[in-house]
Design a protein around this motif. Structure first.
Motif, PDB file in Angstrom:
ATOM      1  N   VAL A   1       0.854  -1.200   0.000  1.00  0.00           N
ATOM      2  CA  VAL A   1       0.000   0.000   0.000  1.00  0.00           C
ATOM      3  C   VAL A   1       0.891   1.251   0.000  1.00  0.00           C
ATOM      4  O   VAL A   1       0.681   2.192  -0.777  1.00  0.00           O
ATOM      5  N   LEU A   2       1.917   1.237   0.854  1.00  0.00           N
ATOM      6  CA  LEU A   2       2.837   2.392   0.936  1.00  0.00           C
ATOM      7  C   LEU A   2       3.612   2.546  -0.368  1.00  0.00           C
ATOM      8  O   LEU A   2       3.808   3.656  -0.875  1.00  0.00           O
ATOM      9  N   GLN A   3       4.057   1.423  -0.925  1.00  0.00           N
ATOM     10  CA  GLN A   3       4.875   1.472  -2.155  1.00  0.00           C
ATOM     11  C   GLN A   3       4.062   2.044  -3.320  1.00  0.00           C
ATOM     12  O   GLN A   3       4.545   2.890  -4.063  1.00  0.00           O
ATOM     13  N   ARG A   4       2.830   1.597  -3.442  1.00  0.00           N
ATOM     14  CA  ARG A   4       2.000   2.105  -4.545  1.00  0.00           C
ATOM     15  C   ARG A   4       1.699   3.581  -4.360  1.00  0.00           C
ATOM     16  O   ARG A   4       1.677   4.342  -5.324  1.00  0.00           O
ATOM     17  N   ALA A   5       1.487   3.990  -3.102  1.00  0.00           N
ATOM     18  CA  ALA A   5       1.200   5.407  -2.844  1.00  0.00           C
ATOM     19  C   ALA A   5       2.395   6.269  -3.248  1.00  0.00           C
ATOM     20  O   ALA A   5       2.233   7.346  -3.831  1.00  0.00           O
ATOM     21  N   MET A   6       3.595   5.782  -2.999  1.00  0.00           N
ATOM     22  CA  MET A   6       4.804   6.548  -3.352  1.00  0.00           C
ATOM     23  C   MET A   6       4.938   6.672  -4.869  1.00  0.00           C
ATOM     24  O   MET A   6       5.400   7.684  -5.379  1.00  0.00           O
ATOM     25  N   ALA A   7       4.516   5.637  -5.579  1.00  0.00           N
ATOM     26  CA  ALA A   7       4.661   5.643  -7.044  1.00  0.00           C
ATOM     27  C   ALA A   7       3.591   6.486  -7.725  1.00  0.00           C
ATOM     28  O   ALA A   7       3.685   6.776  -8.911  1.00  0.00           O
ATOM     29  N   GLU A   8       2.568   6.874  -6.964  1.00  0.00           N
ATOM     30  CA  GLU A   8       1.488   7.702  -7.518  1.00  0.00           C
ATOM     31  C   GLU A   8       1.985   9.107  -7.836  1.00  0.00           C
ATOM     32  O   GLU A   8       1.549   9.728  -8.787  1.00  0.00           O
ATOM     33  N   LYS A   9       2.884   9.591  -6.944  1.00  0.00           N
ATOM     34  CA  LYS A   9       3.241  11.008  -6.959  1.00  0.00           C
ATOM     35  C   LYS A   9       4.185  11.405  -8.082  1.00  0.00           C
ATOM     36  O   LYS A   9       3.899  12.326  -8.840  1.00  0.00           O
ATOM     37  N   ASP A  10       5.339  10.749  -8.145  1.00  0.00           N
ATOM     38  CA  ASP A  10       6.391  11.209  -9.058  1.00  0.00           C
ATOM     39  C   ASP A  10       6.808  10.102 -10.018  1.00  0.00           C
ATOM     40  O   ASP A  10       6.338   8.984  -9.923  1.00  0.00           O
ATOM     41  N   SER A  11       7.756  10.445 -10.890  1.00  0.00           N
ATOM     42  CA  SER A  11       8.424   9.406 -11.670  1.00  0.00           C
ATOM     43  C   SER A  11       9.292   8.625 -10.693  1.00  0.00           C
ATOM     44  O   SER A  11      10.023   9.224  -9.897  1.00  0.00           O
ATOM     45  N   VAL A  12       9.180   7.315 -10.733  1.00  0.00           N
ATOM     46  CA  VAL A  12       9.920   6.519  -9.748  1.00  0.00           C
ATOM     47  C   VAL A  12      10.702   5.393 -10.394  1.00  0.00           C
ATOM     48  O   VAL A  12      10.343   4.892 -11.467  1.00  0.00           O
ATOM     49  N   ILE A  13      11.754   5.012  -9.700  1.00  0.00           N
ATOM     50  CA  ILE A  13      12.453   3.772 -10.031  1.00  0.00           C
ATOM     51  C   ILE A  13      12.416   2.969  -8.739  1.00  0.00           C
ATOM     52  O   ILE A  13      12.878   3.421  -7.694  1.00  0.00           O
ATOM     53  N   MET A  14      11.766   1.818  -8.805  1.00  0.00           N
ATOM     54  CA  MET A  14      11.515   1.045  -7.588  1.00  0.00           C
ATOM     55  C   MET A  14      12.198  -0.306  -7.719  1.00  0.00           C
ATOM     56  O   MET A  14      12.043  -0.965  -8.742  1.00  0.00           O
ATOM     57  N   ASP A  15      12.967  -0.710  -6.701  1.00  0.00           N
ATOM     58  CA  ASP A  15      13.589  -2.026  -6.810  1.00  0.00           C
ATOM     59  C   ASP A  15      13.086  -2.967  -5.741  1.00  0.00           C
ATOM     60  O   ASP A  15      12.681  -2.542  -4.664  1.00  0.00           O
ATOM     61  N   GLY A  16      13.023  -4.258  -6.121  1.00  0.00           N
ATOM     62  CA  GLY A  16      12.518  -5.264  -5.184  1.00  0.00           C
ATOM     63  C   GLY A  16      12.512  -6.635  -5.813  1.00  0.00           C
ATOM     64  O   GLY A  16      13.436  -7.002  -6.556  1.00  0.00           O
ATOM     65  N   ARG A  17      11.468  -7.408  -5.499  1.00  0.00           N
ATOM     66  CA  ARG A  17      11.356  -8.768  -6.026  1.00  0.00           C
ATOM     67  C   ARG A  17      10.070  -8.949  -6.843  1.00  0.00           C
ATOM     68  O   ARG A  17       9.993  -9.821  -7.688  1.00  0.00           O
ATOM     69  N   ASP A  18       9.057  -8.153  -6.507  1.00  0.00           N
ATOM     70  CA  ASP A  18       7.717  -8.348  -7.072  1.00  0.00           C
ATOM     71  C   ASP A  18       7.176  -7.044  -7.667  1.00  0.00           C
ATOM     72  O   ASP A  18       5.968  -6.864  -7.749  1.00  0.00           O
ATOM     73  N   ILE A  19       8.053  -6.135  -8.022  1.00  0.00           N
ATOM     74  CA  ILE A  19       7.570  -4.821  -8.466  1.00  0.00           C
ATOM     75  C   ILE A  19       6.863  -4.957  -9.823  1.00  0.00           C
ATOM     76  O   ILE A  19       5.732  -4.509  -9.990  1.00  0.00           O
ATOM     77  N   GLY A  20       7.536  -5.618 -10.769  1.00  0.00           N
ATOM     78  CA  GLY A  20       6.940  -5.768 -12.101  1.00  0.00           C
ATOM     79  C   GLY A  20       5.771  -6.744 -12.126  1.00  0.00           C
ATOM     80  O   GLY A  20       4.876  -6.633 -12.959  1.00  0.00           O
TER      81      GLY A  20
END
Ligand code: DC
Length: 226
Positions: free
Chosen positions: A110-129
């Protein structure tokens, strides 16, 4: 300017965060280290003396954990700066258990998606894509051999003053690969529309340049489409 989302997934110590930070700086994107969030949760469980293999006890802590990512790669847990503590071997050794608990994942997603709402983001993890941002504009699945990854993480830890041995790191990497890719919910696996990048024989700069080229090509394609 069009908002862009970039997902970088892959196994432990594949160099995702190193390249993601550099790309974020170069392109002016916000970097979101989702692994740091699972690590901060793990740190809190350990601080509370809760057994990280006890799912119910860890899940019960969700309401009292507040994790924030601040500029400068600062990670706060309930206001406390845990940026250094979450890289220590006690956290690394337990984080895969925490990341396998569905309720904890749902809360952090929930927090990760909220952060990606705002700006252009590059997100790293295991299940992002595959799960967090299934509509990401660019999806990279970054891999490297276990041996290469262990050496990279070992050198990174030593440079940061985190005590460890190469054998211990290699064992931790293998163990986390197994747990991360065998969990039931949102396991580590490449999204079908991701681009596989084997970085075993690439320098950091080569990886950065390659991903930037992929991003720029995508931006051009999106602009042409209008
Ligand atoms: O990238 P890292 O080593 O800091 O990640 C720590 C752990 O968190 C790793 O073992 C897998 C887990 N993780 C996850 O399950 N999903 C994510 N999106 C990010 C990390």
């Amino acid at each position: 300017m069009r908002k862009i989302t970039v997902a970088i997934d892959g196994p432990a110590a594949a160099g995702k965060s190193t390249v993601a930070k550099l790309i974020a700086e170069k392109k002016g994107y916000t970097y979101i280290d989702t692994g740091a969030m699972y690590r901060a949760f793990t740190w809190y469980c350990l601080k509370k003396g809760v057994d990280c293999q006890n799912e119910a006890a860890c899940v019960a802590l969700i309401p009292e954990v507040n994790i924030e990512l601040k500029p400068g790669h600062i990670v706060l847990c309930n206001g406390e700066d845990v940026s250094f503590a979450i890289r220590q071997t006690d956290v690394s050794g337990n984080v895969s258990y925490i990341a396998s608990y569905k309720d904890i994942r749902l809360a952090l997603v929930v927090l990760q998606r909220a952060m990606a709402e705002k700006d252009s983001v590059i997100m790293d993890g295991r299940d992002i894509g595959t799960y967090v941002l299934p509509n990401a504009d660019v999806k990279i699945y970054q891999i490297a051999s276990v041996e290469t990854r262990a050496v990279r993480r070992y050198e990174e830890n030593i440079a940061k003053g985190i005590p460890c041995t190469l054998e211990e790191i290699e064992e931790d990497v293998r163990r986390r690969d197994y747990i991360d890719s065998h969990r039931d919910f949102a396991p580590l696996k490449p999204a079908p529309d991701s681009i596989l990048l084997d970085t075993s024989y690439m320098s950091i700069q080569e990886v950065v340049d390659t991903i930037i080229m992929i991003i720029d090509r995508k931006i051009k394609e999106l602009e042409e489409r209008g």
